[in-house]
Design an enzyme around this catalytic site. Sequence first.
Site, PDB file in Angstrom:
ATOM      1  N   ARG A   1      -3.349  -1.254  -6.615  1.00 26.33           N
ATOM      2  CA  ARG A   1      -2.529  -2.475  -6.581  1.00 26.33           C
ATOM      3  C   ARG A   1      -2.908  -3.333  -7.777  1.00 26.33           C
ATOM      4  O   ARG A   1      -3.979  -3.138  -8.374  1.00 26.33           O
ATOM      5  CB  ARG A   1      -2.739  -3.231  -5.274  1.00 26.33           C
TER       6      ARG A   1
ATOM      7  N   MET B   1      -5.344  -7.224   9.191  1.00 29.41           N
ATOM      8  CA  MET B   1      -4.722  -6.379  10.207  1.00 29.41           C
ATOM      9  C   MET B   1      -5.595  -5.142  10.445  1.00 29.41           C
ATOM     10  O   MET B   1      -6.648  -4.985   9.849  1.00 29.41           O
ATOM     11  CB  MET B   1      -3.311  -6.017   9.773  1.00 29.41           C
TER      12      MET B   1
ATOM     13  N   GLY C   1      -7.977  -7.181   5.166  1.00 31.81           N
ATOM     14  CA  GLY C   1      -8.835  -7.332   6.331  1.00 31.81           C
ATOM     15  C   GLY C   1      -8.204  -8.070   7.495  1.00 31.81           C
ATOM     16  O   GLY C   1      -8.846  -8.274   8.521  1.00 31.81           O
TER      17      GLY C   1
ATOM     18  N   ASN D   1       5.620 -41.350  -8.809  1.00 35.83           N
ATOM     19  CA  ASN D   1       4.694 -41.789  -7.758  1.00 35.83           C
ATOM     20  C   ASN D   1       5.345 -42.897  -6.943  1.00 35.83           C
ATOM     21  O   ASN D   1       5.468 -42.799  -5.722  1.00 35.83           O
ATOM     22  CB  ASN D   1       3.379 -42.312  -8.361  1.00 35.83           C
ATOM     23  N   ASP D   2       5.765 -43.946  -7.625  1.00 34.48           N
ATOM     24  CA  ASP D   2       6.385 -45.055  -6.904  1.00 34.48           C
ATOM     25  C   ASP D   2       7.746 -44.652  -6.345  1.00 34.48           C
ATOM     26  O   ASP D   2       8.125 -45.098  -5.266  1.00 34.48           O
ATOM     27  CB  ASP D   2       6.538 -46.273  -7.822  1.00 34.48           C
TER      28      ASP D   2
ATOM     29  N   LYS E   1       0.827  -1.203   0.000  1.00 36.67           N
ATOM     30  CA  LYS E   1       0.000   0.000   0.000  1.00 36.67           C
ATOM     31  C   LYS E   1       0.867   1.260   0.000  1.00 36.67           C
ATOM     32  O   LYS E   1       0.674   2.167  -0.824  1.00 36.67           O
ATOM     33  CB  LYS E   1      -0.918  -0.007   1.238  1.00 36.67           C
TER      34      LYS E   1
ATOM     35  N   GLU F   1      11.755 -45.972 -11.032  1.00 37.30           N
ATOM     36  CA  GLU F   1      10.757 -45.751  -9.981  1.00 37.30           C
ATOM     37  C   GLU F   1      11.100 -46.499  -8.704  1.00 37.30           C
ATOM     38  O   GLU F   1      10.305 -46.533  -7.757  1.00 37.30           O
ATOM     39  CB  GLU F   1       9.368 -46.166 -10.480  1.00 37.30           C
TER      40      GLU F   1
ATOM     41  N   HIS G   1     -10.409 -46.069  -2.049  1.00 38.57           N
ATOM     42  CA  HIS G   1     -10.256 -46.713  -3.362  1.00 38.57           C
ATOM     43  C   HIS G   1     -10.936 -45.879  -4.441  1.00 38.57           C
ATOM     44  O   HIS G   1     -10.349 -45.604  -5.491  1.00 38.57           O
ATOM     45  CB  HIS G   1     -10.871 -48.120  -3.303  1.00 38.57           C
TER      46      HIS G   1
ATOM     47  N   GLY H   1       9.113 -42.627 -12.879  1.00 37.51           N
ATOM     48  CA  GLY H   1       7.805 -42.921 -12.297  1.00 37.51           C
ATOM     49  C   GLY H   1       7.827 -42.371 -10.884  1.00 37.51           C
ATOM     50  O   GLY H   1       8.111 -43.075  -9.929  1.00 37.51           O
TER      51      GLY H   1
ATOM     52  N   SER I   1      11.990 -43.150 -18.019  1.00 39.23           N
ATOM     53  CA  SER I   1      10.879 -42.292 -17.626  1.00 39.23           C
ATOM     54  C   SER I   1      10.752 -42.396 -16.118  1.00 39.23           C
ATOM     55  O   SER I   1      10.630 -43.492 -15.574  1.00 39.23           O
ATOM     56  CB  SER I   1       9.598 -42.750 -18.319  1.00 39.23           C
TER      57      SER I   1
END
Lengths: 890, 890
Positions: free
Chosen positions: A333, A101, A99, A776-777, A21, A753, A452, A774, A772
């Site tokens: 702003r 502070m 809002g 996730n695993d 500000k 992986e 699941h 993997g 590639s």
Amino acid sequence: MKRVYLFDEGSADMRDLLGGKGANLAEMTNIGLPVPPGFTITTDVCRGYIKRLRLPDGLMQEVREKMQIVEARVGKRFGDPNNPLLVSVRSGAKFSMPGMMDTILNLGLNDATAEGMIALTNNPRFVYDAYRRFIMMFSDVVMDIPKKHFEAQFDALKERLGVKQDTEVPAEALQELMEEFKQLVRDHGKQFPQDPYQQLEMAIEAVFRSWNNERAIVYREREKIPHDLGTACNVQAMVFGNMGDDSGTGVAFTRDPSTGERKIYGEFLPNAQGEDVVAGVRTPLPLDVLHERMPEVYQQFIEIADRLERHYRDMMDLEFTIERGRLWMLQCRVGKRTGRSAVKIAVDMVKEGLIGRDEAALRVSPSHLDQLLHPHLDENALASGDYPLIAQGLGASPGAASGRAVFDSKRAMERGKNEPVILVRPETNPDDVGGMLASKGILTARGGMTSHAAVVARGFGIPCVAGCESLSVDEHHARFTVEVDGKAITVNEGDFISIDGSTGKVYLGAVPTQEPELTDEMNTLLEWSDQFRRLRVRANADNPHDASKALEFGAEGIGLARTEHMFFGEGRLPIVQEMILAKTEKERRDALARLLPVQRQDFFEIFEVMRGLPVTIRLIDPPLHEFLPNREELIREVTRLEVKSPKSEKLEQLRTLLQRVDELHEANPMLGLRGVRLSILYPEIVEMQVTAILEAAAEAQRRGYDPHAEIMIPLVGHVNELKVVRENLEQVAKEVMSRENVRVDYKFGTMIEIPRAALTADEIAQYAQFFSFGTNDLTQTTFGFSRDDAEGKFLAYYVEHKILPENPFVTLDRNGVGKLIRMAFDLGRAVRPDLKVGICGEHGGDPASIEFCHEVGLDYVSCSPFRVPIARLSAAQAVLRQRVKIAVDK
Amino acid sequence: MKRVYLFDEGSADMRDLLGGKGANLAEMTNIGLPVPPGFTITTDVCRGYIKRLRLPDGLMQEVREKMQIVEARVGKRFGDPNNPLLVSVRSGAKFSMPGMMDTILNLGLNDATAEGMIALTNNPRFVYDAYRRFIMMFSDVVMDIPKKHFEAQFDALKERLGVKQDTEVPAEALQELMEEFKQLVRDHGKQFPQDPYQQLEMAIEAVFRSWNNERAIVYREREKIPHDLGTACNVQAMVFGNMGDDSGTGVAFTRDPSTGERKIYGEFLPNAQGEDVVAGVRTPLPLDVLHERMPEVYQQFIEIADRLERHYRDMMDLEFTIERGRLWMLQCRVGKRTGRSAVKIAVDMVKEGLIGRDEAALRVSPSHLDQLLHPHLDENALASGDYPLIAQGLGASPGAASGRAVFDSKRAMERGKNEPVILVRPETNPDDVGGMLASKGILTARGGMTSHAAVVARGFGIPCVAGCESLSVDEHHARFTVEVDGKAITVNEGDFISIDGSTGKVYLGAVPTQEPELTDEMNTLLEWSDQFRRLRVRANADNPHDASKALEFGAEGIGLARTEHMFFGEGRLPIVQEMILAKTEKERRDALARLLPVQRQDFFEIFEVMRGLPVTIRLIDPPLHEFLPNREELIREVTRLEVKSPKSEKLEQLRTLLQRVDELHEANPMLGLRGVRLSILYPEIVEMQVTAILEAAAEAQRRGYDPHAEIMIPLVGHVNELKVVRENLEQVAKEVMSRENVRVDYKFGTMIEIPRAALTADEIAQYAQFFSFGTNDLTQTTFGFSRDDAEGKFLAYYVEHKILPENPFVTLDRNGVGKLIRMAFDLGRAVRPDLKVGICGEHGGDPASIEFCHEVGLDYVSCSPFRVPIARLSAAQAVLRQRVKIAVDK
């Protein structure tokens, strides 16, 4: 160190010190806009205050000096009963915390200056009203006396007077109220300070203290704003929008924040202060009203807005007040905006020459795009009231769907062929996967974000509302009931319902849905992004429909086609189960022979869609028991039959089935017989798959579709696994090509992986033409987390309590998993410089993770089709941000 | 390159080129021992032959030249009918492969030389017998005509003659047989070669070819002998032990190979060839017989044996032949020996000044020690015939035990208090763990090497025979029946049985067992080893008994005390279950308060035993559901009751229990809520444990036992997990010390058992005073293998098919897991130079893995008590082998 800056001593780039500000007030002042004079006390002072809980020596002296300059500019004096200057005292941190502070207005009023103001304005009601508000606000914020006590007295007054609106209370009554207010303060053992400088000092401290109030802390936690920044404190001469019909206050955006349309968009409230707008007591009018009522002021504002937009080169959010026909700018702003608006504004501003294409690509955040890339329920239809909201569950898989409620997976598979269905289950299990795939959406009564249903639905990109506990699902009668406003509603099989997997809401009836599509502007923006990015973007797609969608969204290939999803298709699961339950290799091969044409057709259709682009096909990965009936259900059924009909043939059959299921049962299936391990023990399955791939590619080749198959062997941990399987499958591939008499472009590669694969990537690269990741695993094994268990049991706690900075399944863990990725990349490329390297875990669609992939040097990321645009943009932003970093480092 | 070496041209250190037999024949020749002259064709020629399948040009010319020298030395000529030289042609690789490759004796015999021999020896029967054997052997080995055809004809001849023994067949009959044999060869389309050099060439090729016969390949696989070494071929003048009563043949060890006693130990067969000994047709006599019959020859042999032992500085295995009173040495090599013998010989030879202590430590292999470190059934008792063998299962956990058969875990816990019991179950599950712990041994009818019984038993070091499928276990009547020799034997509860967990054998009755103990010689050897090793050796021990055993075996501390094993103790499991099933933290704390004194006593007793030595205590690690009843059993029971008594109270109770078990159930418990994750979610459990540890240590301190507690937080993957838990527990520790008013020496550290912990070990070391590599879990997560699933489902296949070089759960995987260990060690030490680092997985007791730990620089290894001696020796050998390596490199 300078601690107090007059507005004309600052600038927009001093946000660290002056807050957003303060910096923008300074900027506006310096470019000559009408800003009420004032000054900013730095965030530095705040940080010191928080440590010592007192203002530094001499600060108030500096404040007095600046105040004198302000007095001179305004021509009023602070505390002067004859011509009093009133000020506002406002917080203002580097990052907007609206809002959160504290703010105090009308500071400088006391019994004497109030009298002076009345003499000057000849408007006692206005002055007493301002005084009333000031005492209330000051007591509440600075002296910690809850506002409600004052409000109660004011309400009592209005009741005595028999009026409703604040404005109806006459000046005299307000004057008496002042005395009551001051008494109220004394009743709390305090004294309302009459000395304006004492008021000011107390207000400054209160603003600094409010940095650490509870709601501010919570807000910063959520928005990831550091806690050690502190806020600046802005002291500014008051202007009044509530001095009559030639006064008013308003807010405006320089363009439409929801559509991006280039048209000033704002609201105006005549004869009001800003706080009236915030309080929502009166309804603001469109900005056009100002145009009608004060055309000159309007014109001046339009010009200022235009100038600010050109100055900041962005869409701006403005606050202004008109005091007796004179326009004052109180705030400016960069404006928040919707995804749609962000895209349009960025593209338009390039066309207008305001910004470059690189800047445009940085202006739109990935989450802006994300808003635009899910199917959603038609807002207008919902607003019509024709579709009652009947339940609220967890938004477990984003997107929306409408369809007929079906309570059984098999029936869902049947009905799903001809019409849209929503599968409704108490909860789902692997037996339901076929039905889930055949459905437009999934609704369960039990289970959380990692149930699941939720996991599978997200995996397949099917909208899902899970854990909708208000539903009583009656499977036998194929219906559910739910209580809405004390009334029981029953939904029978075949009735239409609609779900919103983002919000978790469930509606009665078939709410029309809107498919996400790339608008022209999005396309333009993404094409510009494509010019910057180095990373290629592919999609994870298991069927021609997803592949088409991916292409439409700009995918440059398929990075992961999961062959086993195809096993769940109609008429396929029984054959797959036959294959698994086979007692001999011969029986298994017979079942596989029947799957071959089906898989070949799957692959052919994908090659047909993806002409000329690479398609990475992962060979079978999950443990075989995933294709068999649920073990616990079988145990229950067998136990039941043992009691009820111990000699039945059915019992014998089920026992045999259970025995095989038991054999395949694993303590930790995630770490068990799956991936390449399956291919080593049962080579005939992947032999069939590679035959199908090569035959499909041969046919595609003959038809001129230019197929490029990248065959991916999952879960390799030791080079020999890859070596043995690849050597066998190369043989299979060669046989097919020789039989088909066609040469086909194919590669063999592996997923990285398993930590050991990353650690020994140099060995593995000798037999892999591509890697590639993997992730996730790789995240599961690197952390030793089972995602299914962790997310439900402790991961949420970990993230909430900052034990982990983020959920590592969403944003790639750079320090751990990332270290393995870098290692694998370097080791692999050292051995095979042309090794193609990509990522196909869910992280491939996460912006922060994409940035990491860019930094490491990967060739491509692969993600769900609907995240392809996000990946394209993120990949460009990674390049652009790196440029900025490099520039800064230089 | 020289391709043919006369014996006097070689030496003992030329084993690579001449093979073991050839090198030792050369050595014996050179030190002047009576060795029949001959020469060796090098392994190099063999390697070439295997590639090209023909002998190199000019080789046979070289052979002829060497043969002429041999002829000159012997005074006979090869192929000379008047004075024929006969030779043996034998294989001989670098590493002994007894009986795996081919040998041909009496080569050089043909119709003419046979006549000449008869004239010379005047012993036609002897000559024809030799000729008969030669044709048979040559045809079989060189010309691929199976021996059985010849044997059939010989048997027919004996039947015609009405005799049984070969020696009873008269010379004339043998002469006729020769013609039949030659005809037999022609019937197979071949011709028995009369030319001795043709015989020799064919025999040499056959010997080389035999390197790659099937049994040789299998043997090399098993013994880990490289396939590319090739064999040498030794051609040596024949000497005959079957030329009358002044002839004979024998084998001897220079010391007793089973006890190590310093006394020549051998056998002698008068009037026989070596092959007669091998064939086992006649029973050899003790060497003393030679002493009686030919005292001078005996004396000469004793001197030679003594000389060879001193020359080779090791116990030797010798072969000799006496031809007409003259002693010939045919073979010498380092003798194989039992563990007991190896230890005694090594220690004795140091005392005799033959070898140094370092050499002694290298002479005993870890597997030698292993033989001595399990309890075993008394051999004499078994030999008495009083204890019939009634069944054979899998040797699932080594060691032996006798006790009363008990068929139920609860009863095993009761009876086990007062008398030894063997728990007999169809198979075991977690409910049985208490009973298993209370038993001396475990016997199951079902399940393999990785069944619950096998895994738990090995973990606890309890002997176990698993998968003993011939047992019919009748739980209800508490008995099993088994058929032995067609007779059903029933063992009722309380009957004594004995099991041998190494061999899988089950005996009726209480066979006395012998506890392993360190003999004086073992102690001496281990004390010498201790002088060399740098690695410290600790033991994994969960109770005072194991701790005492570990101390006795030389442990220098406890590297892993698993606190949860204590939870299974008598009277404890119900409290633990109460704690887990608690609905509120209060209830949980109440149950924990009752466990506190019990755990405190456990720890106190361990500190008492281990005075002054460090004790590493691991806080609770397994998932809580391991302490609850088996879930499937519950599902069955609930289902049964649902059908039978759907309104019973019991059903309600079980349903409630099942619900909690379901809540705790995990898809992959190995990667779920356990280890430090538990301690974060339920801090009260580890707070109790640390209180117990510190209170126990305080008491131990007061009694002067000098306790050193190392408190280990398991399964850390992110530094914050350790930080949060340690900070809390430091507080607990300080409170206890302040309450007890005693200062106690304690440290906090962590297990490194998750890849991410290794990858970020620098961060983790900031909060850990020690690391202990939990290589069991680290191997599981690095490979992505669940041990429970992998060993049963695919790991055996992987090892068998060389996809993995070894089972990584037995021998540490250097390339993958080892890389993480090195990384973690380096990162950790860089941050904290005094970081104590050890290993407490099963690898801590595996010699190859210990060598790796030494190379990396770890401070200690920790293993089961009974492997402590093996670890002490292996740690010394690692140092000594490294010295040799360094010396070679210089």
